[in-house]
Structures are given as C-alpha cells and as structure tokens.
Motif scaffolding. Structure first.
Motif, PDB file in Angstrom:
ATOM      1  N   GLY A   1     -95.464  14.611 -53.406  1.00 46.52           N
ATOM      2  CA  GLY A   1     -95.280  15.695 -52.437  1.00 46.52           C
ATOM      3  C   GLY A   1     -93.898  16.312 -52.525  1.00 46.52           C
ATOM      4  O   GLY A   1     -93.743  17.536 -52.494  1.00 46.52           O
ATOM      5  N   ASP A   2     -92.872  15.473 -52.660  1.00 44.02           N
ATOM      6  CA  ASP A   2     -91.497  15.976 -52.810  1.00 44.02           C
ATOM      7  C   ASP A   2     -91.355  16.813 -54.078  1.00 44.02           C
ATOM      8  O   ASP A   2     -90.700  17.854 -54.074  1.00 44.02           O
ATOM      9  CB  ASP A   2     -90.494  14.822 -52.831  1.00 44.02           C
ATOM     10  N   ALA A   3     -91.978  16.355 -55.160  1.00 42.03           N
ATOM     11  CA  ALA A   3     -91.909  17.091 -56.425  1.00 42.03           C
ATOM     12  C   ALA A   3     -92.608  18.445 -56.310  1.00 42.03           C
ATOM     13  O   ALA A   3     -92.121  19.458 -56.824  1.00 42.03           O
ATOM     14  CB  ALA A   3     -92.520  16.266 -57.555  1.00 42.03           C
ATOM     15  N   VAL A   4     -93.730  18.481 -55.615  1.00 41.04           N
ATOM     16  CA  VAL A   4     -94.449  19.743 -55.408  1.00 41.04           C
ATOM     17  C   VAL A   4     -93.579  20.717 -54.619  1.00 41.04           C
ATOM     18  O   VAL A   4     -93.486  21.905 -54.971  1.00 41.04           O
ATOM     19  CB  VAL A   4     -95.800  19.495 -54.694  1.00 41.04           C
ATOM     20  N   LEU A   5     -92.917  20.221 -53.568  1.00 35.15           N
ATOM     21  CA  LEU A   5     -92.024  21.079 -52.785  1.00 35.15           C
ATOM     22  C   LEU A   5     -90.894  21.632 -53.651  1.00 35.15           C
ATOM     23  O   LEU A   5     -90.525  22.803 -53.521  1.00 35.15           O
ATOM     24  CB  LEU A   5     -91.442  20.316 -51.600  1.00 35.15           C
ATOM     25  N   THR A   6     -90.360  20.810 -54.529  1.00 34.15           N
ATOM     26  CA  THR A   6     -89.286  21.248 -55.425  1.00 34.15           C
ATOM     27  C   THR A   6     -89.779  22.339 -56.359  1.00 34.15           C
ATOM     28  O   THR A   6     -89.126  23.381 -56.519  1.00 34.15           O
ATOM     29  CB  THR A   6     -88.727  20.060 -56.233  1.00 34.15           C
TER      30      THR A   6
ATOM     31  N   ALA B   1     -90.379  40.748 -56.650  1.00 37.27           N
ATOM     32  CA  ALA B   1     -91.476  41.659 -56.982  1.00 37.27           C
ATOM     33  C   ALA B   1     -91.442  42.103 -58.439  1.00 37.27           C
ATOM     34  O   ALA B   1     -92.490  42.269 -59.053  1.00 37.27           O
ATOM     35  CB  ALA B   1     -91.441  42.867 -56.055  1.00 37.27           C
ATOM     36  N   SER B   2     -90.246  42.263 -59.014  1.00 41.65           N
ATOM     37  CA  SER B   2     -90.165  42.717 -60.403  1.00 41.65           C
ATOM     38  C   SER B   2     -90.696  41.663 -61.370  1.00 41.65           C
ATOM     39  O   SER B   2     -91.273  41.996 -62.397  1.00 41.65           O
ATOM     40  CB  SER B   2     -88.731  43.097 -60.771  1.00 41.65           C
ATOM     41  N   GLU B   3     -90.529  40.404 -61.031  1.00 45.57           N
ATOM     42  CA  GLU B   3     -91.039  39.312 -61.874  1.00 45.57           C
ATOM     43  C   GLU B   3     -92.408  38.813 -61.406  1.00 45.57           C
ATOM     44  O   GLU B   3     -93.025  37.983 -62.067  1.00 45.57           O
ATOM     45  CB  GLU B   3     -90.053  38.139 -61.875  1.00 45.57           C
ATOM     46  N   GLU B   4     -92.852  39.290 -60.232  1.00 48.11           N
ATOM     47  CA  GLU B   4     -94.110  38.877 -59.614  1.00 48.11           C
ATOM     48  C   GLU B   4     -94.138  37.368 -59.351  1.00 48.11           C
ATOM     49  O   GLU B   4     -95.154  36.710 -59.510  1.00 48.11           O
ATOM     50  CB  GLU B   4     -95.310  39.311 -60.457  1.00 48.11           C
ATOM     51  N   VAL B   5     -92.986  36.830 -58.937  1.00 47.66           N
ATOM     52  CA  VAL B   5     -92.846  35.396 -58.675  1.00 47.66           C
ATOM     53  C   VAL B   5     -92.537  35.188 -57.199  1.00 47.66           C
ATOM     54  O   VAL B   5     -91.717  35.899 -56.616  1.00 47.66           O
ATOM     55  CB  VAL B   5     -91.740  34.773 -59.550  1.00 47.66           C
ATOM     56  N   VAL B   6     -93.199  34.195 -56.635  1.00 51.26           N
ATOM     57  CA  VAL B   6     -93.000  33.836 -55.233  1.00 51.26           C
ATOM     58  C   VAL B   6     -92.508  32.396 -55.172  1.00 51.26           C
ATOM     59  O   VAL B   6     -93.082  31.510 -55.798  1.00 51.26           O
ATOM     60  CB  VAL B   6     -94.324  33.958 -54.440  1.00 51.26           C
ATOM     61  N   ARG B   7     -91.411  32.199 -54.439  1.00 50.16           N
ATOM     62  CA  ARG B   7     -90.886  30.855 -54.203  1.00 50.16           C
ATOM     63  C   ARG B   7     -91.086  30.539 -52.734  1.00 50.16           C
ATOM     64  O   ARG B   7     -90.833  31.365 -51.864  1.00 50.16           O
ATOM     65  CB  ARG B   7     -89.422  30.788 -54.613  1.00 50.16           C
ATOM     66  N   PHE B   8     -91.568  29.331 -52.495  1.00 49.76           N
ATOM     67  CA  PHE B   8     -91.966  28.943 -51.144  1.00 49.76           C
ATOM     68  C   PHE B   8     -90.967  27.969 -50.539  1.00 49.76           C
ATOM     69  O   PHE B   8     -90.761  26.876 -51.076  1.00 49.76           O
ATOM     70  CB  PHE B   8     -93.341  28.276 -51.180  1.00 49.76           C
ATOM     71  N   PRO B   9     -90.359  28.332 -49.403  1.00 50.67           N
ATOM     72  CA  PRO B   9     -89.476  27.397 -48.712  1.00 50.67           C
ATOM     73  C   PRO B   9     -90.277  26.153 -48.297  1.00 50.67           C
ATOM     74  O   PRO B   9     -91.455  26.253 -47.932  1.00 50.67           O
ATOM     75  CB  PRO B   9     -89.008  28.171 -47.481  1.00 50.67           C
ATOM     76  N   GLY B  10     -89.617  25.002 -48.329  1.00 46.62           N
ATOM     77  CA  GLY B  10     -90.290  23.754 -47.980  1.00 46.62           C
ATOM     78  C   GLY B  10     -90.954  23.791 -46.623  1.00 46.62           C
ATOM     79  O   GLY B  10     -92.075  23.300 -46.441  1.00 46.62           O
ATOM     80  N   GLU B  11     -90.280  24.390 -45.642  1.00 43.27           N
ATOM     81  CA  GLU B  11     -90.849  24.436 -44.293  1.00 43.27           C
ATOM     82  C   GLU B  11     -92.135  25.257 -44.257  1.00 43.27           C
ATOM     83  O   GLU B  11     -93.069  24.946 -43.518  1.00 43.27           O
ATOM     84  CB  GLU B  11     -89.833  24.992 -43.294  1.00 43.27           C
ATOM     85  N   MET B  12     -92.206  26.300 -45.074  1.00 44.29           N
ATOM     86  CA  MET B  12     -93.418  27.117 -45.130  1.00 44.29           C
ATOM     87  C   MET B  12     -94.583  26.293 -45.690  1.00 44.29           C
ATOM     88  O   MET B  12     -95.706  26.349 -45.179  1.00 44.29           O
ATOM     89  CB  MET B  12     -93.164  28.348 -46.004  1.00 44.29           C
TER      90      MET B  12
ATOM     91  N   ARG C   1     -94.818  22.965 -45.694  1.00 50.31           N
ATOM     92  CA  ARG C   1     -95.151  21.918 -44.718  1.00 50.31           C
ATOM     93  C   ARG C   1     -96.015  22.479 -43.581  1.00 50.31           C
ATOM     94  O   ARG C   1     -96.974  21.842 -43.139  1.00 50.31           O
ATOM     95  CB  ARG C   1     -93.883  21.287 -44.157  1.00 50.31           C
ATOM     96  N   ALA C   2     -95.682  23.670 -43.096  1.00 50.49           N
ATOM     97  CA  ALA C   2     -96.464  24.293 -42.025  1.00 50.49           C
ATOM     98  C   ALA C   2     -97.886  24.590 -42.498  1.00 50.49           C
ATOM     99  O   ALA C   2     -98.855  24.400 -41.753  1.00 50.49           O
ATOM    100  CB  ALA C   2     -95.780  25.578 -41.545  1.00 50.49           C
ATOM    101  N   PHE C   3     -98.025  25.034 -43.737  1.00 47.31           N
ATOM    102  CA  PHE C   3     -99.347  25.311 -44.304  1.00 47.31           C
ATOM    103  C   PHE C   3    -100.174  24.026 -44.374  1.00 47.31           C
ATOM    104  O   PHE C   3    -101.339  24.000 -43.966  1.00 47.31           O
ATOM    105  CB  PHE C   3     -99.206  25.938 -45.696  1.00 47.31           C
ATOM    106  N   VAL C   4     -99.561  22.958 -44.868  1.00 46.71           N
ATOM    107  CA  VAL C   4    -100.263  21.681 -44.985  1.00 46.71           C
ATOM    108  C   VAL C   4    -100.668  21.164 -43.606  1.00 46.71           C
ATOM    109  O   VAL C   4    -101.785  20.682 -43.410  1.00 46.71           O
ATOM    110  CB  VAL C   4     -99.412  20.649 -45.751  1.00 46.71           C
ATOM    111  N   GLU C   5     -99.772  21.276 -42.647  1.00 48.82           N
ATOM    112  CA  GLU C   5    -100.094  20.830 -41.284  1.00 48.82           C
ATOM    113  C   GLU C   5    -101.258  21.635 -40.717  1.00 48.82           C
ATOM    114  O   GLU C   5    -102.141  21.089 -40.049  1.00 48.82           O
ATOM    115  CB  GLU C   5     -98.877  20.938 -40.375  1.00 48.82           C
TER     116      GLU C   5
END
Length: 87
Positions: free
Chosen positions: A16-21, A48-59, A61-65
């Motif tokens: 889980g920690d590795a996935v968050l990283t 947007a120029s690279e079409e890449v999204v990085r997800f903050p850990g809290e986001m 965690r909230a999704f998983v919850e």
C-alpha cells in the motif's frame, strides 16, 4: 485459478505504501481532457501537457475509505475486499 497465498497479510501495508508512492510521484496517464479536469478539480496534481495525473496520498486514502464504506453496504453475495490468507 486464484493463487490464495500470493500476498501475505504482513506485506499488505508495504505494498500500500509503495502504491501511494507511485501514484504520488510517477502518477498515471489519462488521455482525456474531461478526466484530467475532473481529477484536478478533485485535488489531483495534473500536468495537462504531459497528460499525467499525480495523486496526493490523502486523496487516494479517501478514495479507498469510500470504497470500504460502499462495500460495507453491499449485499452479502457481492465480492468483498481481498484478504491475504494465513499460511
């Protein structure tokens, strides 16, 4: 056939920690402007120029919850979360 001893319970936290990283540093590619905009509005860091999204850990965690809560109200025959079996 499902391999029931693939992941040990004690390894779940490290995975889980590795996935968050990975989601926070590498991110994921989305080639759809609407999705990029929606994820940005939801708190993700979007390039947007690279079409890449990085997800903050809290986001994440909230999704998983939210998924856990959704599954708690699911019918008894609905597929449940994965739990590693004891050896």
């Amino acid at each position: 056939m499902f391999e029931s001893n693939l992941i040990k319970e004690e390894d779940v936290a490290a995975i889980g920690d590795a996935v968050l990283t990975v989601l926070g540093k590498v991110g994921a590619m989305y080639q759809n402007r609407e999705i990029l905009d929606a994820l940005k509005a939801g708190g993700a860091r979007v390039d947007a120029s690279e079409e890449v999204v990085r997800f903050p850990g809290e986001m994440v965690r909230a999704f998983v919850e939210g998924l856990r809560q959704e599954m708690a109200g699911a019918p008894p025959d609905a597929p449940g979360p994965f739990h590693a079996p004891s050896p």
